[in-house]
Structures are given as C-alpha cells and as structure tokens.
Write a protein that holds these residues in place. Structure first.
Motif, PDB file in Angstrom:
ATOM      1  N   UNK A 166       0.651  -1.067   0.246  1.00  0.00           N
ATOM      2  CA  UNK A 166       0.156   0.022  -0.066  1.00  0.00           C
ATOM      3  C   UNK A 166       1.401   1.330   0.130  1.00  0.00           C
ATOM      4  N   UNK A 167       0.489   1.947  -1.137  1.00  0.00           N
ATOM      5  CA  UNK A 167       1.872   3.210  -0.748  1.00  0.00           C
ATOM      6  C   UNK A 167       0.762   4.177  -0.755  1.00  0.00           C
ATOM      7  N   UNK A 168       1.230   5.495   0.270  1.00  0.00           N
ATOM      8  CA  UNK A 168       0.639   6.238   0.156  1.00  0.00           C
ATOM      9  C   UNK A 168       0.805   7.943  -0.478  1.00  0.00           C
ATOM     10  N   UNK A 169       0.503   8.121  -1.520  1.00  0.00           N
ATOM     11  CA  UNK A 169       1.067   8.540  -2.625  1.00  0.00           C
ATOM     12  C   UNK A 169       0.908  10.446  -1.881  1.00  0.00           C
ATOM     13  N   UNK A 170       1.493  10.311  -0.072  1.00  0.00           N
ATOM     14  CA  UNK A 170       1.407  11.848   0.032  1.00  0.00           C
ATOM     15  C   UNK A 170       2.862  13.254   0.300  1.00  0.00           C
ATOM     16  N   UNK A 171       3.629  12.582  -0.874  1.00  0.00           N
ATOM     17  CA  UNK A 171       5.496  12.516  -0.970  1.00  0.00           C
ATOM     18  C   UNK A 171       5.605  13.108  -2.291  1.00  0.00           C
ATOM     19  N   UNK A 172       6.200  14.145  -2.871  1.00  0.00           N
ATOM     20  CA  UNK A 172       7.180  14.785  -3.971  1.00  0.00           C
ATOM     21  C   UNK A 172       7.121  13.999  -4.066  1.00  0.00           C
ATOM     22  N   UNK A 173       7.889  12.810  -5.507  1.00  0.00           N
ATOM     23  CA  UNK A 173       8.543  12.200  -5.948  1.00  0.00           C
ATOM     24  C   UNK A 173       9.602  12.592  -7.015  1.00  0.00           C
ATOM     25  N   UNK A 195      -7.064  16.362  -2.307  1.00  0.00           N
ATOM     26  CA  UNK A 195      -6.598  17.462  -1.361  1.00  0.00           C
ATOM     27  C   UNK A 195      -5.479  18.097  -0.726  1.00  0.00           C
ATOM     28  N   UNK A 196      -4.691  16.557  -0.898  1.00  0.00           N
ATOM     29  CA  UNK A 196      -3.469  17.534   0.191  1.00  0.00           C
ATOM     30  C   UNK A 196      -2.559  18.275  -0.241  1.00  0.00           C
ATOM     31  N   UNK A 197      -2.537  19.197   0.727  1.00  0.00           N
ATOM     32  CA  UNK A 197      -2.271  20.549   0.685  1.00  0.00           C
ATOM     33  C   UNK A 197      -0.237  20.902   0.078  1.00  0.00           C
ATOM     34  N   UNK A 198      -0.018  19.387   0.800  1.00  0.00           N
ATOM     35  CA  UNK A 198       1.397  19.680   0.513  1.00  0.00           C
ATOM     36  C   UNK A 198       2.375  18.508  -0.995  1.00  0.00           C
ATOM     37  N   UNK A 199       1.209  18.080  -1.674  1.00  0.00           N
ATOM     38  CA  UNK A 199       1.477  17.254  -2.609  1.00  0.00           C
ATOM     39  C   UNK A 199       1.134  17.630  -3.919  1.00  0.00           C
ATOM     40  N   UNK A 200       2.127  16.999  -4.821  1.00  0.00           N
ATOM     41  CA  UNK A 200       1.567  17.320  -6.607  1.00  0.00           C
ATOM     42  C   UNK A 200       0.379  16.164  -6.546  1.00  0.00           C
ATOM     43  N   UNK A 201      -1.037  16.461  -6.673  1.00  0.00           N
ATOM     44  CA  UNK A 201      -2.116  15.480  -7.243  1.00  0.00           C
ATOM     45  C   UNK A 201      -1.959  14.862  -8.794  1.00  0.00           C
ATOM     46  N   UNK A 202      -1.583  15.551  -9.567  1.00  0.00           N
ATOM     47  CA  UNK A 202      -0.773  15.378 -10.801  1.00  0.00           C
ATOM     48  C   UNK A 202       0.527  14.170 -11.191  1.00  0.00           C
ATOM     49  N   UNK A 203       1.206  14.771 -10.126  1.00  0.00           N
ATOM     50  CA  UNK A 203       2.596  13.453 -10.271  1.00  0.00           C
ATOM     51  C   UNK A 203       2.165  12.417  -9.733  1.00  0.00           C
ATOM     52  N   UNK A 204       1.547  12.089  -8.559  1.00  0.00           N
ATOM     53  CA  UNK A 204       0.890  10.943  -7.623  1.00  0.00           C
ATOM     54  C   UNK A 204      -0.659  10.239  -8.829  1.00  0.00           C
ATOM     55  N   UNK A 205      -0.814  10.906  -9.946  1.00  0.00           N
ATOM     56  CA  UNK A 205      -1.393  10.437 -10.843  1.00  0.00           C
ATOM     57  C   UNK A 205      -0.740   9.611 -11.895  1.00  0.00           C
ATOM     58  N   UNK A 206       0.070  10.215 -12.366  1.00  0.00           N
ATOM     59  CA  UNK A 206       1.205  10.119 -13.476  1.00  0.00           C
ATOM     60  C   UNK A 206       1.677   8.835 -12.657  1.00  0.00           C
ATOM     61  N   UNK A 207       2.275   8.769 -11.300  1.00  0.00           N
ATOM     62  CA  UNK A 207       3.194   7.913 -10.701  1.00  0.00           C
ATOM     63  C   UNK A 207       2.158   6.545 -11.090  1.00  0.00           C
ATOM     64  N   UNK A 219      -6.480   4.127  -4.829  1.00  0.00           N
ATOM     65  CA  UNK A 219      -8.257   4.983  -3.858  1.00  0.00           C
ATOM     66  C   UNK A 219      -7.599   6.464  -3.187  1.00  0.00           C
ATOM     67  N   UNK A 220      -8.959   7.220  -3.874  1.00  0.00           N
ATOM     68  CA  UNK A 220      -8.402   8.501  -4.046  1.00  0.00           C
ATOM     69  C   UNK A 220      -9.240   9.018  -2.641  1.00  0.00           C
ATOM     70  N   UNK A 221      -9.488   9.925  -1.365  1.00  0.00           N
ATOM     71  CA  UNK A 221     -10.698  10.581  -0.711  1.00  0.00           C
ATOM     72  C   UNK A 221     -10.717  12.179  -0.643  1.00  0.00           C
ATOM     73  N   UNK A 222     -10.948  13.624   0.481  1.00  0.00           N
ATOM     74  CA  UNK A 222     -10.661  14.338   0.665  1.00  0.00           C
ATOM     75  C   UNK A 222     -10.438  14.028   1.970  1.00  0.00           C
ATOM     76  N   UNK A 223      -9.540  15.227   2.331  1.00  0.00           N
ATOM     77  CA  UNK A 223      -9.871  15.614   3.996  1.00  0.00           C
ATOM     78  C   UNK A 223      -7.837  16.058   4.739  1.00  0.00           C
ATOM     79  N   UNK A 224      -7.528  16.458   3.502  1.00  0.00           N
ATOM     80  CA  UNK A 224      -6.136  16.710   3.234  1.00  0.00           C
ATOM     81  C   UNK A 224      -4.924  15.885   3.831  1.00  0.00           C
TER      82      UNK A 224
END
Lengths: 245, 245
Positions: A166-173, A195-207, A219-224
């Motif tokens: 399970x990979x948490x996509x909450x950091x820049x890669x 809506x992670x304020x400190x992450x790049x959503x598009x980069x996470x989707x590309x990854x 799995x994507x959710x709201x909540x920061x």
C-alpha cells in the motif's frame, strides 16, 4: 537487534522498541493465536520522526494487529534521534518554502531530499527484515504500507520478500521513482488524498499510471494530507488479506 | 406496476420482471429476514439494453442480496424493447465511430446522446421509486450503483430519497453533468477503469474533482471497461453499509 523497551498495549498487542546498529525501530505483534502460527508482517512507512509519528503509527499497528498482522517500523535517516544531514535539511527547507509559497517544487530539490532517503533507508529496511524474520513469531509474507512513496516503490522492486504494497501518495517523487515504478510487479494499492495541500496530485496520478503491475488499485479521498478516512485502514487489511494470505 | 414474470434464483433471491407504463424493469429481493424488516434498495444503473446486460445485472443484484439489499433496474429510453430514437441512434453511431478511430469525441455528440437519456430516464427512475417503495418488503433508504454516470449524478441531485451513490465512470459526460456534479451533496464512490478503452480518463478525473460532496472516494483499477475486479462488488456493499444502514 537490541530491544530497548517492551510493553503491552490495549488488546494484547506487544510493543517492542529496538535498535539495529544505530537505527531505532518498533515492532508490534498481536496476542499469539491458538494454535500459534507465524505472523505475516506489515512494514509501516512514514515520513520520518518516530516520536512525532508515534500516535498514528501505533494506531495503524493496532489496526494491523486486529487483522492478525505484525507491524514494524524504522526511523528514517536524518530524522528523530538519528544524526541530521545538512544537505537533507537544506532540501527539506527548500521544499517546505516552495509548498508554503504555492510555488512549483523544483525537481532538483525533490531529488536532493528523496533520493538519499531511498538509497539509505531501503537497505536499512531490508536489513531489518533479515533480523525480524528470524523471530519465531514472524513468518512472512511481508507487506509495505505507507510513505514515502519513493521508498515503498524501490522496496517493491528490490525486495523479493515483499508480496504486496500500500503506497501512500503523499510525497513528491523524483524522476527515478517513475523508472522504479515501471519495474513494480507485485499487487499495489495507492492511497491518494485528493486535496493534499503539500502534494502534487497530477504527479501522484502519473506515478500510479507508471506502475508496471496490472494488479494496481487507486483509492482517492478528501480530507487533506493527514485526513485519510478511518475506513481506509480496513481497506488496507482487506488488500493484504487478498494478497498475503 | 405490472409483474410479467416471477422466478426464484439460486440463494433464495426472488426476481420479478415488470413494466411501469411502457418501461420494463426488474426487481430482485433477497429471502425475507427473520423477523422481516423493510429492505434498503439499490438502483442498478447500466448503459441500456436489459437483455444483453442481464447476466451482469443479475450478478450485481445477487451480490446486493447477499448483503441484505434489494436491487432494481429499468430499461433506458431507446434501448432494448423500447422504441428507438433516430437522434439517439445517430449520436451513438457518431460516438462509436470516433472512439474506434481513436479520435476525440465531439462535445456535441455527447450532448445529443447523453442529455436526452438523462432528461427522460431520471423522471422514470423517480416514478419507479414511487411505485417500488410502496411494496411492503421495501423500506428504503435508496442507493444508486452503476452508469451512466450522468444519470446517477442527476439523480443524486434531484432525488431526496437517494442516500448514497456508486457512480461508474465509464461513459462520456456532457458539460451539464459537471454543473450537476457541483450540486451533489450525498456520499459518493466513483469507480473508474483506468484503461477503459471507450472512456476519457481525464474527463472522469475532472468529474470526480467537480463533485460537490466532501464524502467522495475514487476507486481506479485496471482491466478495461468490463473488467472491474470482483472485489469491487464487496466494496460497493461496504460503501452502502457505511451510508445507508
């Protein structure tokens, strides 16, 4: 492996703090089953700083234990009680400044921060696995759950004992993580805070798109960044039940 | 509501085919609980053509029944045994041609195909709900599960009896669906096939982003349009258990 403290948490979970060389770690094991059987093990990834992260890590470990999994974590290089690295601190400061200013994070900053963490911590996780899997109560298989996503991806590629992640996509890669991602062949569940304020959503989707395995779920959710819904902890256990049992 | 056929499936599920006016539909109910209690109802959305879709719909209904949900579906306007519309057929042909040629689907084509389906079928679903919820064995609350995504989104906005929706992001959506999406306030789980050959992934992600509700989750998997992994059927039930029970 030198155990520095040992205590029982609610629900019969045994918590052992230990060090391996100069790397601190924690192991949580559920009350032994009857008849006793070797436990599968989930490695809990996190962004560094075991003391600050402890409440959330212990909560995740309790959730693993409730489903019959042992859980273990390690301190990251340059975090917590481990020696600081001036280069890492500098890169971390640059990243925070760019995020707070709402500016794009330079690729060079991400590389100087994340690549050394991947290069140093992945061998440490593997060395810890060597030692942990010697314990009679642990039998594998092994899963990975959490961040940094670049660490989890590299471990998924190089560590044959890892059966699912399970990979948490909450950091820049960095770019290298995209190359690693193409080599991933084990089942993967990617967890993204939309809506992670400190992450790049598009980069996470590309990854997610780059991951080589066909057995991948997003799995994507709201909540920061820290607002992962509680029900996702059950989803993590069910994912491991499907792939590690 | 005129029941035209009635039979028992494996596992004690009762299947009733019926018509309401000239709209055919199917209702599946699990074996009565003891003591009997009014069943929550899941509306099963689909792209039209009840006969061709029957095996997959019956499988989804059986999965609902196993978790204690009744399930119902309706034929879409212009599909199956319902009168054909020359305009719809023309737009459908244009859409198929563009997808097969790997060309962008013109927005005008999507609007001429999907908008009339939304405008006609949403009132039909609501009229069917009026009648179905009169049955003593059904008590609500009501969920929606499936496609077309534009129909599910509009129903989520205008139908107060709908408590939660699983939206299958497997169809092109007109501009109006983005406006509807912003009005959605109920919990939503969006199911996206990442490599759906006949869908626009970016549009699906944009539609998820546009949904007004904070209680929204995206699940993306591999496997093409019809290759939703079997475990997602359990995820649908668990989503409804969280929000309808």
């Amino acid at each position: 492996m030198h155990v520095t403290s040992l205590r029982h948490l609610d629900g019969g979970v045994l918590e052992r703090e230990w060090t391996l060389g100069d790397v601190p770690g924690i192991l949580w094991t559920p009350a032994p089953a009857s008849p006793p059987a070797p436990l599968p093990l989930i490695l809990l990834g996190h962004p560094g700083g075991l003391r600050a992260m402890y409440p959330r890590l212990a909560e995740r470990a309790r959730h693993c234990a409730a489903a019959g999994y042992a859980a273990a974590t390690l301190e990251l290089p340059g975090s917590g009680d481990r020696p600081r690295s001036a280069d890492l601190e500098q890169a971390r400061t640059e990243l925070r400044r760019a995020v707070q200013a709402g500016e794009p994070v330079p690729a060079d900053t991400v590389e100087r921060l994340v690549l050394p963490l991947v290069e140093t911590s992945v061998p440490e996780w593997r060395a810890a696995l060597d030692v942990l899997l010697e314990l009679p109560e642990l039998g594998g298989p092994v899963g990975w759950s959490g961040g940094l996503i670049s660490v989890g991806i590299r471990l998924a590629v190089v560590e044959p004992r890892l059966g699912a992640a399970v990979l948490f996509a909450g950091s820049f890669a960095p770019r290298a993580s995209f190359e690693d991602a193409r080599e991933v062949a084990i089942p993967v569940q990617v967890l993204l805070q939309w809506d992670d304020e400190g992450n790049d959503r598009q980069q996470a989707l590309d990854l997610f798109d780059a991951l080589g395995t066909r057995r991948k779920t997003l799995h994507a959710n709201m909540g920061g960044h820290t607002g992962v819904p509680a029900f996702e902890a059950d989803e993590v256990n069910r994912f491991f039940d499907r792939h590690l049992r």
